[in-house]
Motif scaffolding. Structure first.
Motif, PDB file in Angstrom:
ATOM      1  N   ARG A 191      39.815  41.587  46.618  1.00 54.32           N
ATOM      2  CA  ARG A 191      41.224  41.948  46.432  1.00 54.32           C
ATOM      3  C   ARG A 191      41.365  43.407  46.022  1.00 54.32           C
ATOM      4  NH1 ARG A 191      46.011  38.883  42.947  1.00 54.32           N
ATOM      5  NH2 ARG A 191      47.670  40.115  43.890  1.00 54.32           N
ATOM      6  N   PHE A 192      40.515  43.855  45.096  1.00 54.12           N
ATOM      7  CA  PHE A 192      40.572  45.249  44.670  1.00 54.12           C
ATOM      8  C   PHE A 192      40.309  46.186  45.845  1.00 54.12           C
ATOM      9  CE2 PHE A 192      38.423  49.109  43.340  1.00 54.12           C
ATOM     10  CZ  PHE A 192      39.298  49.615  42.399  1.00 54.12           C
ATOM     11  N   LEU A 193      39.286  45.899  46.623  1.00 51.49           N
ATOM     12  CA  LEU A 193      38.934  46.760  47.745  1.00 51.49           C
ATOM     13  C   LEU A 193      40.045  46.786  48.792  1.00 51.49           C
ATOM     14  CD1 LEU A 193      36.811  48.520  49.132  1.00 51.49           C
ATOM     15  CD2 LEU A 193      35.821  46.445  50.118  1.00 51.49           C
ATOM     16  N   GLY A 194      40.577  45.615  49.154  1.00 51.38           N
ATOM     17  CA  GLY A 194      41.631  45.555  50.159  1.00 51.38           C
ATOM     18  C   GLY A 194      42.910  46.235  49.710  1.00 51.38           C
ATOM     19  N   SER A 195      43.294  46.031  48.442  1.00 54.74           N
ATOM     20  CA  SER A 195      44.544  46.619  47.943  1.00 54.74           C
ATOM     21  C   SER A 195      44.403  48.127  47.752  1.00 54.74           C
ATOM     22  CB  SER A 195      44.937  45.960  46.620  1.00 54.74           C
ATOM     23  OG  SER A 195      45.227  44.591  46.809  1.00 54.74           O
ATOM     24  N   ALA A 196      43.250  48.579  47.242  1.00 52.94           N
ATOM     25  CA  ALA A 196      43.040  50.020  47.071  1.00 52.94           C
ATOM     26  C   ALA A 196      43.026  50.716  48.427  1.00 52.94           C
ATOM     27  CB  ALA A 196      41.726  50.268  46.325  1.00 52.94           C
ATOM     28  N   PRO A 236      50.943  47.692  41.234  1.00 56.06           N
ATOM     29  CA  PRO A 236      51.061  46.241  41.064  1.00 56.06           C
ATOM     30  C   PRO A 236      49.895  45.448  41.645  1.00 56.06           C
ATOM     31  CG  PRO A 236      52.407  46.944  42.898  1.00 56.06           C
ATOM     32  CD  PRO A 236      51.807  48.192  42.320  1.00 56.06           C
ATOM     33  N   ALA A 237      48.945  46.106  42.296  1.00 54.55           N
ATOM     34  CA  ALA A 237      47.918  45.369  43.049  1.00 54.55           C
ATOM     35  C   ALA A 237      46.529  45.463  42.453  1.00 54.55           C
ATOM     36  CB  ALA A 237      47.883  45.870  44.498  1.00 54.55           C
ATOM     37  N   ILE A 238      46.173  46.588  41.806  1.00 54.51           N
ATOM     38  CA  ILE A 238      44.796  46.762  41.343  1.00 54.51           C
ATOM     39  C   ILE A 238      44.730  46.988  39.844  1.00 54.51           C
ATOM     40  CG2 ILE A 238      44.037  47.672  43.572  1.00 54.51           C
ATOM     41  CD1 ILE A 238      44.092  50.468  42.361  1.00 54.51           C
ATOM     42  N   ASN A 239      45.803  46.671  39.118  1.00 56.72           N
ATOM     43  CA  ASN A 239      45.750  46.864  37.670  1.00 56.72           C
ATOM     44  C   ASN A 239      44.937  45.744  37.009  1.00 56.72           C
ATOM     45  OD1 ASN A 239      47.622  44.703  36.477  1.00 56.72           O
ATOM     46  ND2 ASN A 239      48.946  45.621  38.032  1.00 56.72           N
ATOM     47  N   PRO A 240      44.457  45.956  35.775  1.00 57.83           N
ATOM     48  CA  PRO A 240      43.577  44.970  35.134  1.00 57.83           C
ATOM     49  C   PRO A 240      44.189  43.586  34.966  1.00 57.83           C
ATOM     50  CG  PRO A 240      43.473  47.072  33.986  1.00 57.83           C
ATOM     51  CD  PRO A 240      44.582  47.190  34.987  1.00 57.83           C
ATOM     52  N   VAL A 241      45.497  43.514  34.708  1.00 54.15           N
ATOM     53  CA  VAL A 241      46.132  42.204  34.521  1.00 54.15           C
ATOM     54  C   VAL A 241      46.010  41.371  35.792  1.00 54.15           C
ATOM     55  CG1 VAL A 241      48.296  41.016  34.004  1.00 54.15           C
ATOM     56  CG2 VAL A 241      47.739  43.146  32.834  1.00 54.15           C
ATOM     57  N   VAL A 242      46.278  41.970  36.939  1.00 51.81           N
ATOM     58  CA  VAL A 242      46.209  41.255  38.211  1.00 51.81           C
ATOM     59  C   VAL A 242      44.767  40.835  38.517  1.00 51.81           C
ATOM     60  CG1 VAL A 242      46.471  41.530  40.704  1.00 51.81           C
ATOM     61  CG2 VAL A 242      48.278  42.294  39.169  1.00 51.81           C
ATOM     62  N   LEU A 243      43.817  41.717  38.260  1.00 53.23           N
ATOM     63  CA  LEU A 243      42.425  41.397  38.566  1.00 53.23           C
ATOM     64  C   LEU A 243      41.895  40.287  37.654  1.00 53.23           C
ATOM     65  CD1 LEU A 243      40.992  44.978  39.189  1.00 53.23           C
ATOM     66  CD2 LEU A 243      41.812  43.308  40.861  1.00 53.23           C
ATOM     67  N   VAL A 244      42.265  40.316  36.368  1.00 54.63           N
ATOM     68  CA  VAL A 244      41.846  39.237  35.462  1.00 54.63           C
ATOM     69  C   VAL A 244      42.494  37.920  35.875  1.00 54.63           C
ATOM     70  CG1 VAL A 244      41.975  38.389  33.091  1.00 54.63           C
ATOM     71  CG2 VAL A 244      41.351  40.768  33.533  1.00 54.63           C
ATOM     72  N   ALA A 245      43.784  37.965  36.246  1.00 53.64           N
ATOM     73  CA  ALA A 245      44.449  36.744  36.713  1.00 53.64           C
ATOM     74  C   ALA A 245      43.762  36.182  37.942  1.00 53.64           C
ATOM     75  CB  ALA A 245      45.920  37.042  37.012  1.00 53.64           C
ATOM     76  N   THR A 246      43.328  37.047  38.841  1.00 54.33           N
ATOM     77  CA  THR A 246      42.622  36.594  40.043  1.00 54.33           C
ATOM     78  C   THR A 246      41.301  35.938  39.674  1.00 54.33           C
ATOM     79  OG1 THR A 246      43.634  38.412  41.290  1.00 54.33           O
ATOM     80  CG2 THR A 246      41.751  37.313  42.298  1.00 54.33           C
ATOM     81  N   ALA A 247      40.589  36.527  38.707  1.00 56.26           N
ATOM     82  CA  ALA A 247      39.323  35.938  38.268  1.00 56.26           C
ATOM     83  C   ALA A 247      39.530  34.559  37.649  1.00 56.26           C
ATOM     84  CB  ALA A 247      38.639  36.870  37.266  1.00 56.26           C
ATOM     85  N   VAL A 248      40.606  34.407  36.876  1.00 56.78           N
ATOM     86  CA  VAL A 248      40.895  33.102  36.262  1.00 56.78           C
ATOM     87  C   VAL A 248      41.295  32.082  37.324  1.00 56.78           C
ATOM     88  CG1 VAL A 248      42.454  31.894  34.678  1.00 56.78           C
ATOM     89  CG2 VAL A 248      41.534  34.135  34.055  1.00 56.78           C
ATOM     90  N   ALA A 249      42.050  32.509  38.325  1.00 60.31           N
ATOM     91  CA  ALA A 249      42.510  31.591  39.371  1.00 60.31           C
ATOM     92  C   ALA A 249      41.372  31.157  40.291  1.00 60.31           C
ATOM     93  CB  ALA A 249      43.617  32.254  40.191  1.00 60.31           C
ATOM     94  N   PHE A 250      40.364  32.012  40.469  1.00 60.79           N
ATOM     95  CA  PHE A 250      39.246  31.704  41.367  1.00 60.79           C
ATOM     96  C   PHE A 250      37.926  31.717  40.591  1.00 60.79           C
ATOM     97  CE2 PHE A 250      42.519  33.219  44.239  1.00 60.79           C
ATOM     98  CZ  PHE A 250      42.366  32.416  45.368  1.00 60.79           C
ATOM     99  N   PRO A 251      37.750  30.800  39.644  1.00 61.34           N
ATOM    100  CA  PRO A 251      36.514  30.826  38.831  1.00 61.34           C
ATOM    101  C   PRO A 251      35.257  30.561  39.650  1.00 61.34           C
ATOM    102  CG  PRO A 251      37.740  28.796  38.461  1.00 61.34           C
ATOM    103  CD  PRO A 251      38.621  29.682  39.281  1.00 61.34           C
ATOM    104  N   ASP A 252      35.365  29.828  40.753  1.00 66.09           N
ATOM    105  CA  ASP A 252      34.202  29.516  41.575  1.00 66.09           C
ATOM    106  C   ASP A 252      33.938  30.574  42.642  1.00 66.09           C
ATOM    107  OD1 ASP A 252      33.883  27.138  40.174  1.00 66.09           O
ATOM    108  OD2 ASP A 252      35.223  26.040  41.533  1.00 66.09           O
ATOM    109  N   HIS A 253      34.838  31.545  42.758  1.00 60.66           N
ATOM    110  CA  HIS A 253      34.686  32.594  43.772  1.00 60.66           C
ATOM    111  C   HIS A 253      34.970  33.957  43.143  1.00 60.66           C
ATOM    112  CE1 HIS A 253      34.346  29.622  46.987  1.00 60.66           C
ATOM    113  NE2 HIS A 253      35.403  29.013  46.488  1.00 60.66           N
ATOM    114  N   PRO A 254      34.079  34.439  42.275  1.00 60.69           N
ATOM    115  CA  PRO A 254      34.325  35.734  41.626  1.00 60.69           C
ATOM    116  C   PRO A 254      34.383  36.891  42.616  1.00 60.69           C
ATOM    117  CG  PRO A 254      32.069  34.980  41.222  1.00 60.69           C
ATOM    118  CD  PRO A 254      32.805  33.829  41.840  1.00 60.69           C
TER     119      PRO A 254
END
Length: 318
Positions: free
Chosen positions: A144-149, A120-138
């Motif tokens: 998030r991927f590094l911390g969750s993995a 639930p933490a490092i799948n593509p849907v979550v990572l894309v959602a994070t990118a959309v939520a933080f457009p100014d901070h890619p």
């Protein structure tokens, strides 16, 4: 009964429409409503996509497939199971029964737990959602991927070293019977259950974000922003209490823009790993003796990995 209550509430709201409009037509309420709607509208597509994928996996992807590709040694099986979380996405609620099925089919417990935390933490849907939520901070996506993995692998390896078989209920190791339910029925029921449950938590999270926006004085958030350690602790506890779906939590974190990135990263790493609903689900699936040990371990590892990932990716506590 709930439908009757809903219809009654709608009738009362319709009858009192005029007074309600005058009561709610104030600046504070309009601001809160704007934040609430924005969080829900942005997060809903990702939540639906995540639950559809979760239902498809539950219906057509057998845990036996993952069991066959895992190494026999638990220490080596942990990173493989963690990597499988990237290609077999699922929400937190769906990952618990999948991890239980893996354990019942003979997968090393540590590997099953690593998958439980990674999916639930490092799948593509979550990572894309994070990118959309933080457009100014890619960089938030990588952090998030590094911390969750790191959380999934760290907990898995710690379980290899210190975990005990007797902490997991004996019933978990008995394979569940095949009741012959059609695959489409499993898909529909899993997706329906996940979207209803995750949607409820999304509404609560959006409501909390809107309340914080208009109720908490900006001076408090500014003061919290100046105390990064305290802010990280507060956001970690908030992630446990709110119990948001991982496909939607990034939009709630993004709405708290007064806080630095590091505390919000802690929120995003801790939430999918341990929260109040997950503790209850894990206690029911694996037994209370497991939950009272696994939840504190996961919380400590998740906070530690989130802070380390943030300091590494962000270049400091910002």
């Amino acid at each position: 009964m709930s439908l009757v209550v809903l219809c009654g509430a709608l009738l009362v709201a319709t009858a009192l429409q005029g007074p309600l409009v005058r009561l709610l037509d104030v600046g504070v309420v309009r601001t809160a409503a704007t934040v609430f709607v924005a969080v829900c509208v942005q997060a809903l597509p990702f939540l639906v996509l995540g639950t559809v994928l979760s239902g498809a996996i539950a219906a057509w992807v057998s845990p036996a497939v993952l069991r066959r590709v895992l190494p026999a040694r638990p220490a080596l099986a942990v990173p493989v199971a963690g990597a499988a979380g990237m290609v077999l996405p699922g929400c937190e609620c769906a990952s618990v029964p999948v991890a239980r099925r893996l354990t019942a089919q003979g997968v090393p417990e540590a590997a099953a737990l690593a998958f439980l935390l990674a999916a639930p933490a490092i799948n593509p849907v979550v990572l894309v959602a994070t990118a959309v939520a933080f457009p100014d901070h890619p960089e938030m996506v990588g952090a998030r991927f590094l911390g969750s993995a790191a959380t999934a692998l760290g907990v898995g390896w710690l379980w290899v070293r210190y975990g005990r078989a007797e902490w997991i209920a004996a019933r978990v190791r008995r394979p569940p019977p095949d009741d012959g339910t059609p695959r489409w029925a499993v898909f529909a029921e899993t997706a329906r259950h996940d979207v209803v449950e995750a949607g409820g938590f999304l509404v609560l999270g959006a409501l909390a974000a809107s309340v914080v926006t208009v109720v908490v004085p900006s001076a408090w958030l500014d003061g919290l922003a100046g105390r990064v350690v305290l802010a990280c602790a507060v956001m970690a506890v908030l992630a446990v209490v709110l119990a948001l779906c991982s496909e939607a939590d990034a939009f709630v974190a993004a709405s708290l823009s007064a806080l630095p990135l590091l505390p919000r990263l802690v929120f995003l790493v801790v939430g999918p790993a341990v929260d109040v609903k997950l503790v209850a689900l894990q206690a029911g699936a694996f037994g209370r003796a497991f939950a009272v040990r696994f939840a504190p371990l996961t919380f400590v590892v998740a906070v530690t990995c989130a802070v380390a990932a943030g300091l590494l990716v962000f270049g400091g506590p910002r």
